[in-house]
Every structure is written in structure tokens, then in C-alpha cells.
Design a protein around this motif. Structure first.
Motif, PDB file in Angstrom:
ATOM      1  N   GLY A  73       0.803  -1.214   0.000  1.00 18.75           N
ATOM      2  CA  GLY A  73       0.000   0.000   0.000  1.00 18.75           C
ATOM      3  C   GLY A  73       0.834   1.262   0.000  1.00 18.75           C
ATOM      4  N   VAL A  74       1.951   1.256   0.730  1.00 17.60           N
ATOM      5  CA  VAL A  74       2.834   2.427   0.748  1.00 17.60           C
ATOM      6  C   VAL A  74       3.436   2.671  -0.632  1.00 17.60           C
ATOM      7  CG1 VAL A  74       4.976   3.353   1.717  1.00 17.60           C
ATOM      8  CG2 VAL A  74       3.331   2.209   3.214  1.00 17.60           C
ATOM      9  N   LEU A  75       3.858   1.606  -1.300  1.00 14.17           N
ATOM     10  CA  LEU A  75       4.462   1.764  -2.624  1.00 14.17           C
ATOM     11  C   LEU A  75       3.466   2.265  -3.664  1.00 14.17           C
ATOM     12  CD1 LEU A  75       6.696  -1.452  -2.799  1.00 14.17           C
ATOM     13  CD2 LEU A  75       7.417   0.895  -2.334  1.00 14.17           C
ATOM     14  N   LEU A  76       2.166   2.000  -3.453  1.00 16.18           N
ATOM     15  CA  LEU A  76       1.141   2.446  -4.400  1.00 16.18           C
ATOM     16  C   LEU A  76       0.457   3.734  -3.952  1.00 16.18           C
ATOM     17  CD1 LEU A  76      -0.550  -0.999  -5.206  1.00 16.18           C
ATOM     18  CD2 LEU A  76       1.204   0.208  -6.533  1.00 16.18           C
ATOM     19  N   SER A  77       0.980   4.380  -2.927  1.00 15.27           N
ATOM     20  CA  SER A  77       0.352   5.585  -2.381  1.00 15.27           C
ATOM     21  C   SER A  77       0.911   6.837  -3.044  1.00 15.27           C
ATOM     22  CB  SER A  77       0.571   5.647  -0.875  1.00 15.27           C
ATOM     23  OG  SER A  77       1.948   5.798  -0.575  1.00 15.27           O
ATOM     24  N   LYS A  78       0.467   7.998  -2.536  1.00 16.76           N
ATOM     25  CA  LYS A  78       0.938   9.273  -3.068  1.00 16.76           C
ATOM     26  C   LYS A  78       2.430   9.482  -2.863  1.00 16.76           C
ATOM     27  CE  LYS A  78      -3.438  11.651  -2.090  1.00 16.76           C
ATOM     28  NZ  LYS A  78      -4.074  12.748  -1.320  1.00 16.76           N
ATOM     29  N   SER A  79       3.006   8.752  -1.912  1.00 13.88           N
ATOM     30  CA  SER A  79       4.426   8.943  -1.622  1.00 13.88           C
ATOM     31  C   SER A  79       5.302   8.537  -2.789  1.00 13.88           C
ATOM     32  CB  SER A  79       4.807   8.136  -0.374  1.00 13.88           C
ATOM     33  OG  SER A  79       3.994   8.491   0.726  1.00 13.88           O
ATOM     34  N   PHE A  80       4.874   7.579  -3.573  1.00 15.03           N
ATOM     35  CA  PHE A  80       5.682   7.080  -4.683  1.00 15.03           C
ATOM     36  C   PHE A  80       5.020   7.271  -6.035  1.00 15.03           C
ATOM     37  CE2 PHE A  80       7.179   4.859  -0.943  1.00 15.03           C
ATOM     38  CZ  PHE A  80       8.558   4.854  -1.103  1.00 15.03           C
ATOM     39  N   ILE A  81       3.739   7.568  -6.058  1.00 17.40           N
ATOM     40  CA  ILE A  81       3.033   7.819  -7.319  1.00 17.40           C
ATOM     41  C   ILE A  81       2.452   9.230  -7.252  1.00 17.40           C
ATOM     42  CG2 ILE A  81       1.181   7.093  -8.843  1.00 17.40           C
ATOM     43  CD1 ILE A  81       1.451   4.291  -7.792  1.00 17.40           C
TER      44      ILE A  81
END
Length: 815
Positions: free
Chosen positions: A91-99
Motif C-alpha cells: 500500500g505504501v508503494l502504491l500511495s501518493k508517496s511514490f506515485i
């Protein structure tokens, strides 16, 4: 059908967003027309990309999330982490932080049209099924044995830690409900953060224990019982928080909310009544219905699919009812899950049917969609960051300390105290759902939600590896209480788990149980477990023949076992109770079935057949199973009670102890006593056998000629002398006591050889780890280590004995 002018065509499947209003055109068409353009449609606009439809879009997201978390877990599980950590990281990798926002990838994973409703619905159903399955997995029968230790730990871990945190952060509470305050939201955030940090959710703790395979250990039972108490107490805390939120939002006076409902007959009072009625129906209607399904299912047969489908429909209805009652949607399914009988056949069938799909696909989707709003870069210049971190760390430390202190007070080992504190401090899907709900309702800011999600990820990544280090899996079935024959109260019920591997084991095991002398004054509860090797790709099963009363015309593999022990129960009615089980599993995990059944039924002794069998005259070896030998060794290593390995050989054709009456003879039993706890356990069991008038018991104590030789410590020698004195002075039994003196271990085989012709059965202690002058040097020549030195001598070919041998190992206590 189509609407509009020539410039713009709107199809029934389309959803158009203009300004701030979303217009849904119904009925929707969630499915695409395929990947390739269809020549059957003249309008080229109808051949849109297939991922613009809801279902293909959803399937692609499922595929991406499933691949991502499986890829991460492939590496993280080697570090001792559980699956939930991989879900969170996905979920973190697909969140606003990376996208980044306004990109094609972000629009793909965060749709703003009607597909968002479909995604939310799937996430809600995933969360609902998770709670239902966790309820099914939990054994409510364990909660009945909750003692003061679990109650104290549960209350201290939640209520006391919340009280201490409230005192520490008292300055943040003064603005709650204050209209003139400009910092009301920050105050509410503080209350929510440390309140959620102090919680211990029953499903989260249970899921952690299931992942670590600690749910059947003494520590796991204590943690589950404490979590139940915590959940009960936190319901009061949650009600208080909701009321505080009402004071802040509605600005109502105390009493107007409830008194007005009562006077006007408003819907909240009706919802509360419906909720109470639902709980009563789950207990008194739904649960008996589940037992009816079990009774209607033939022994050894799977549950009918129509039953499983009906249960899932009822689960969905319970979620709708809970939502109507203004409760979280998971409450209804969780209550129904608790009402389903734990274990086979129904509980196991539900878990096997849905667990892989829910935990492998739908639950990661819920976690990823809930954490998709994480934005790590927004924390760079956020001033309250240090304050939120301070609240979370302080709450964790307070909860950890207030969980450790009660455990220390009850005398638990220090490592187990730390382990129970880490278990109660673990954060999982419940806390993520609570933060997501608070974020959705505007109770916490996006930055606070980001910090909370990152903390949950770190917490779930660190605690499981530490627990694996602190709590040795080999001690999973070990207990803090004494469960052996020696420490049973006089004339109390002796609970024995008898294992059957082959048909040839039935008669010897019944003969041994009868020799233990069950009576109405001192009954025996026999739990018979028939163990079968799993062949093919079928799932392991565990059958309770007492629950499944419906029989089929086809004979099952366990029919001989069930019928033989039913006859044994009828012959000794009132003195023996029999419960028969069948376990079909892989050889590497069979010892888990044995130990779990022994732990759940608090047995004092496990009886295991030896891996070798002989012909009736004892001259030929019939079978020699290495699988059974490895199983016996595994049970000896981790058993929660005392263990006996029974080496059966017929003596002069005598197949049953009842034949002694016909032959006008007695069944001669010899107990060889060298010293130590295993021998004290063996002589206690042998003394119980001597209550039977058909059995003559002889206790042979080995002594040394040299009085200067100290074979055991003074404390062990004192315990041995005292125990043997009680045996000799026991007026209720007739025991012949004698001593045999030897110079050293070289004379021990000769003593054994002189005894084998005189007795029908020997009872000896295994003597694990025993350093004795009577066995010094003989360990190197031992063929079967699991029998001990004396047991191996009595079964060796050199002595050529025709007597049966029972080798006893006393329970290995943790403290």
C-alpha cells in the motif's frame, strides 16, 4: 441505448463527471467487450479500452497488488515478518508517496468515477470476511477458563494504560468540546491517537498468533484471553469517545441525546434493541443451527456447499444489519463467526474454503486501498510531527510496561513477560481500519494518518521477529501448570490420550488402559486419536466422532477403532469415558495434532505405540515404521504432559488382562526404579495399576554397592526416598518392594536379563539426561534413544524378552 446529440454520445455504461457533480448513468455496464475491437459495433466509441470498465480495472489492480505483496513477502518472511507487513508495504508503494498526483498511474489506482464505489464495496466486503474468518478461528471454549492472570493483564494493558496516557497528555484534553478553542481538531487527534495505541484487538492478536503458530501454546492462550478482556473493556472506552465526539460536533447538553430518544421513541433506541436481539439470535438460534449441520454431515464427509453458501449469505445480512444499527460493518460478521463451532468439521471447512482468497487477495486489496492516501513528503515541513511521534512512542512504552508488570507479578518468566507485552502491543488491520475511518470522517488530518500508517508498518515489521526470538517454537505446547500422573489429586479423574497408528495397536492399547485400573472412585477419561497419513493433494482434516453422529453405509478407516473403544466403554461403563478422534495429516505435522488434543483436554498422560510390532509368539518382527518413530520422538520433545511409549509383546499367548481370570493366574508387573522424576512418574502409574486385584506389582530399586558413590543430588535422592516410602506405606495397594545392588553399569544388563522371564510387563522411566552409575557407558550402545537406556535394554534382541514394556517420561515444565 444511447442519449445525446450527434456531437456527443452517452452510453449506458458511461459515467460523466462535470464540475463538482457526478452523474451516474444506469444501468451500469461494468464488463468490457473484450481486449480487441469488435466488428459487430458500427460506433467506434464503443470500443473503449477494456480497463475503463470497473471489473477489468478491479482485476488488474488485484493482479498488481497480489504480485507486489507476494514478491515482498518472499524476502521478508526470511526475516521473520508476517504477511500483514508485506500488505502494508504494498500500500505504501502504491500511495501518493511514490506515485505523483495527476499521473496515469495515480488515476489508475485512485479512480474518481463510479468505479471508486465498486472498489470501496470490494474493500468493505474484504474487511467483513476477514472479521468473520477470525471469529470462526477463535475457540470461545478457551475463554471460559480465563483466570485472574488474563483479566489483570487485559485490564492493565488497556484501561490502565489509557488512564496513564490521559494523565500524561492532560493538557491536550482541556480543549475537547470547547467552542472557543482554535485547536480542537489537534486535541481530538491526540485523544484518538493514544486511545488507538492503547487498544489490543482480539482479531489482531489472534491473527498474529496464527501466523506465528502460537495460538495453542500457554502464552498464546493467555494472550487471547487477555485480548478478549481488552476488547470488552475498550467497548466502554469507545462509547465514551463517541459521546465526546457528539459533544464537540452537536454541542448538545448531557442527557438530551438519550432522554429525548426515550421520550420520542427515536430510532437509536430501536437500533440498540435490534442489536441486542441479533446477539441473542446468534447465540440461541444460529449456533444451534450450526451444530445441526454438523450432526447432519456424515462422519468423514465434507460439509455440503449449500450450507456454506447459506452461511455466507447470512454473514452479508449481518453486515447490513450492523450498518443499519450505526455500528461498524464487521461487528455482525464477527459475532456470527464466534457462533460457528470452532475446528472441524464446519469451522475447518469454512476456513479452507475462503481463507486463501480472503487473506491472499481481498485483504491485501483492503490494506492497499486504505493506505493509498499516505503522503510521506507532506511530513517534511509539518510542525506537529514531533508531537504525534511523541504521543505514539510514549503510549507504546506505557502499554508495554503496564502489561509486563502484571505478568511479572504472577511469576511468569522474564522472556515470556516481554513476549506477552509485545503481543498486546502489536498493531494490525483493526488499527489501520480505525485510523482510516477517522481520516474519512475528518477526525484526523492527512499528515496524522500518514504517521499512523507508517507506525503500524514499523510495528508489524519489528514485533514478529522479536517474538520468534523470545519464544522458542519448540516450547509451543509446554505449560506453566503440572499435568502429570504424580501430581494428580487422590481419586481424581485420570485423562489419557491414546494414539492409534495401526489396527494392531487397538487391542494392546485397550489392554493397557484396563490395566491402569479405572473405577467409579477413580475414573479414566480416554481420548483416542487415530492417526492417518495424508496421501495426495487433499487438505488435512480432524474429525470428532462424538460430534458427527450421522453415519453412512460405507465403512471409514476409523470404524474399527470407534467400535472397539465403544465396546471398551460399555464394558467398563461408569469407570471409563471415551472420546474418539481421527486426524489425517502429513507425518511432519502429526505431532501437532497429538499435542493440541492433549493440551485442549488437559490430559495427564499421552500413550504412544512403539514403531515396531512382533508376531504373536514374539519370534518375528512384523513392521518397523521410521515415520512412527520420528513422530514419537517429536511428541516426546514438545508434549504438554507426561508421555508413555508402549512396547507390546504377547506373553505366553496372553492377549488380554481378562484372560488372567480364566487362567486362574495374575498379571505380573515390574517397576524398575533407578531414581529421578521420570522414575517417580512411572512408579506412581504402576502403583495405580496395583489397585487391580488381578495385577501383582513388584518394585525393584537399583542400588550401588559403594555407598560413597553419589548417583543423584541430595535433593533428588530425598524426593526418591520419600516417594518410595509413600508407596510402601500405602495400605490400599499390595506392592512387593525389593532392591538389587550392582557395582557399576556392567552388571545392569545381567539384572535385566534375570527379571524378564518372571514378569509380563515392565514399567520404567525414560531417564532423559540422567547421568547414573547404573547406566554409565550404556548410552553409547542404545539403539532407540526415545526408550531410554533401561527401556532399550528390555526390548533388545540380546535379552530376548517376551514381556511388554511401558516407558514413561514426565512432563517437562517450563518453570
Amino acid at each position: 441505448m444511447e442519449f445525446g446529440d450527434d456531437d456527443r454520445m452517452i452510453y449506458l455504461r458511461d459515467t460523466w463527471k462535470e464540475s463538482n457533480m457526478i452523474c451516474d448513468v444506469t444501468p451500469l455496464d461494468p464488463s468490457s467487450n473484450g481486449i480487441w475491437p469488435s466488428p459487430n459495433f458500427t460506433d467506434p466509441n464503443i470500443n473503449v479500452h477494456f480497463w475503463n470498465h470497473a471489473f477489468p480495472h478491479l482485476q488488474l489492480i488485484f493482479l498488481v497488488i497480489s504480485f507486489l505483496w507476494q514478491f515482498l513477502h518472499f524476502f521478508l518472511r526470511r526475516l521473520g515478518m508476517i504477511r500483514f507487513t508485506s500488505h502494508m508495504l504494498s500500500g505504501v508503494l502504491l500511495s501518493k508517496s511514490f506515485i505523483n498526483e495527476n499521473t496515469a498511474a495515480r488515476r489508475f489506482f485512485a479512480s474518481e468515477d463510479y468505479k471508486e464505489i465498486v472498489f470501496s464495496l470490494v474493500s468493505g466486503c474484504s474487511y467483513m470476511m476477514f472479521w468473520f474468518l477470525m471469529g470462526v478461528k477463535m475457540d470461545i471454549g478457551l475463554i471460559r477458563t480465563t483466570g485472574r492472570k488474563a483479566i489483570t493483564i487485559g485490564l492493565s494493558s488497556v484501561l490502565l494504560s489509557t488512564l496513564v496516557c490521559s494523565i500524561i497528555f492532560f493538557g491536550n484534553l482541556k480543549d475537547v468540546g470547547n467552542k472557543r478553542s482554535d485547536n480542537t481538531l489537534s486535541s481530538l487527534e491526540s485523544v484518538l491517537v493514544y486511545s488507538i495505541q492503547c487498544l489490543s484487538s482480539f482479531p489482531v492478536v489472534g491473527n498474529l498468533l496464527f501466523e506465528l503458530r502460537l495460538q495453542n501454546s500457554e502464552l498464546g492462550r493467555l494472550a487471547i484471553s487477555s485480548a478478549v478482556i481488552s476488547d470488552f473493556s475498550t467497548s466502554i472506552l469507545a462509547s465514551s469517545l463517541i459521546f465526546m465526539k457528539e459533544l464537540k460536533d452537536e454541542q448538545t447538553r448531557l442527557g438530551s441525546v438519550f432522554i429525548g430518544d426515550v421520550i420520542a421513541g427515536n430510532r437509536p433506541l430501536m437500533r440498540a434493541g435490534v442489536g441486542v436481539l441479533f446477539v441473542c439470535l446468534a447465540i440461541y438460534v444460529f449456533r444451534p443451527l450450526m451444530f445441526y449441520i454438523i450432526r447432519k454431515t456424515p462422519s468423514g464427509q465434507p460439509i455440503k456447499p449449500v450450507y456454506l453458501g447459506t452461511i455466507i449469505v447470512m454473514v452479508s445480512g449481518s453486515a447490513i444489519l450492523a450498518n443499519w444499527c450505526k455500528q461498524s460493518i464487521f461487528m455482525g460478521p464477527f459475532i456470527l463467526g464466534l457462533a460457528v463451532p470452532h475446528g472441524p468439521p464446519l469451522g475447518s471447512a469454512i476456513i479452507q474454503k475462503f481463507e486463501s482468497a480472503i487473506f491472499g487477495t481481498f485483504l491485501p486489496f483492503f490494506v492497499a486501498s486504505s493506505s493509498s492516501e499516505i503522503d510521506i513528503w507532506a511530513l517534511v515541513d509539518w510542525n506537529p510531527l514531533n508531537g504525534i511521534i511523541y504521543i505514539m512512542v510514549t503510549s507504546f512504552v506505557v502499554k508495554f510496561i503496564l502489561t509486563t508488570l502484571p505478568a511479572l507479578f504472577y511469576g511468569m518468566p522474564m522472556e515470556d513477560c516481554f513476549a506477552i507485552s509485545l503481543i498486546m502491543s502489536f498493531k494490525g488491520i483493526f488499527e489501520l481500519g480505525a485510523y482510516a475511518l477517522a481520516y474519512q470522517r475528518g477526525s484526523v488530518r492527512p499528515e496524522t494518518f500518514t504517521v499512523a500508517c507508517l507506525y503500524i508498518t514499523l510495528n508489524s515489521a519489528v514485533i514478529p521477529p522479536i517474538l520468534r526470538y523470545l519464544y522458542d517454537p519448540s516450547r509451543i505446547y509446554a505449560g506453566y501448570e503440572k499435568r502429570n500422573v504424580q501430581h494428580l489429586k487422590p481419586n481424581s479423574e485420570l485423562r489419557i490420550l491414546s494414539c492409534i497408528y495401526r489396527t494392531d495397536d487397538i487391542s494392546p492399547m485397550i489392554n493397557l488402559l484396563e490395566a491402569i485400573c479405572p473405577s467409579r472412585e477413580s475414573p479414566v477419561a480416554a481420548y483416542v486419536l487415530h492417526l492417518l497419513e495424508l496421501v495426495g493433494q487433499a487438505n488435512p482434516i480432524f474429525i470428532s466422532h462424538k460430534l458427527q453422529t450421522c453415519k453412512t453405509e460405507e465403512s471409514s478407516f476409523s470404524n474399527n477403532v470407534v467400535l472397539s473403544f465403544d465396546k471398551f466403554h460399555k464394558d467398563l461403563y461408569g469407570s471409563v469415558s471415551v472420546s474418539t478422534f481421527t486426524a489425517v495429516s502429513m507425518p511432519d505435522t502429526m505431532h501437532g495434532d497429538v499435542c493440541m488434543l492433549a493440551l485442549n483436554n488437559t490430559t495427564s498422560l499421552i500413550l504412544l505405540p512403539f514403531h515396531q510390532t512382533w508376531s504373536a509368539d514374539g519370534s518375528a518382527l512384523i513392521s518397523d515404521s521410521s515415520m512412527i518413530r520420528n513422530l514419537n520422538k517429536s511428541v516426546l520433545a514438545v508434549a504438554p504432559c507426561s508421555v508413555g511409549i508402549f512396547v507390546y509383546r504377547s506373553s505366553h499367548g496372553r492377549r488380554n488382562i481378562n484372560d488372567t481370570v480364566l487362567n486362574m493366574s495374575s498379571y505380573k508387573v515390574c517397576m524398575i526404579f533407578l531414581g529421578g522424576k521420570d522414575d517417580r512418574e512411572a512408579v506412581t502409574l504402576a502403583t495405580r495399576m496395583s489397585r487391580d486385584p488381578r495385577i501383582n506389582l513388584t518394585v525393584v530399586r537399583m542400588t550401588t554397592v559403594d555407598d560413597k558413590v553419589k548417583d543423584f543430588s541430595e535433593w533428588d535422592k530425598m524426593l526418591d526416598d520419600e516417594h518410595l516410602r509413600e508407596v510402601k506405606c500405602n495400605a490400599s495397594v499390595d506392592v512387593f518392594y525389593t532392591e538389587r545392588a550392582v557395582v557399576d553399569a556392567t552388571e545392569t544388563p545381567g539384572v535385566m536379563k534375570s527379571l524378564v522371564k518372571e514378569f509380563d510387563m515392565f514399567v520404567v522411566g525414560r531417564g532423559k539426561g540422567r547421568k547414573s552409575v547404573y547406566t554409565d557407558g550404556l548410552e553409547e550402545w542404545t539403539e532407540f534413544k526415545e526408550l531410554g537406556v533401561i527401556g532399550d535394554l528390555l526390548t533388545s534382541h540380546d535379552i530376548n524378552s517376551q514381556a511388554s514394556v511401558l516407558i514413561i517420561q514426565q512432563q517437562q515444565l517450563m518453570i
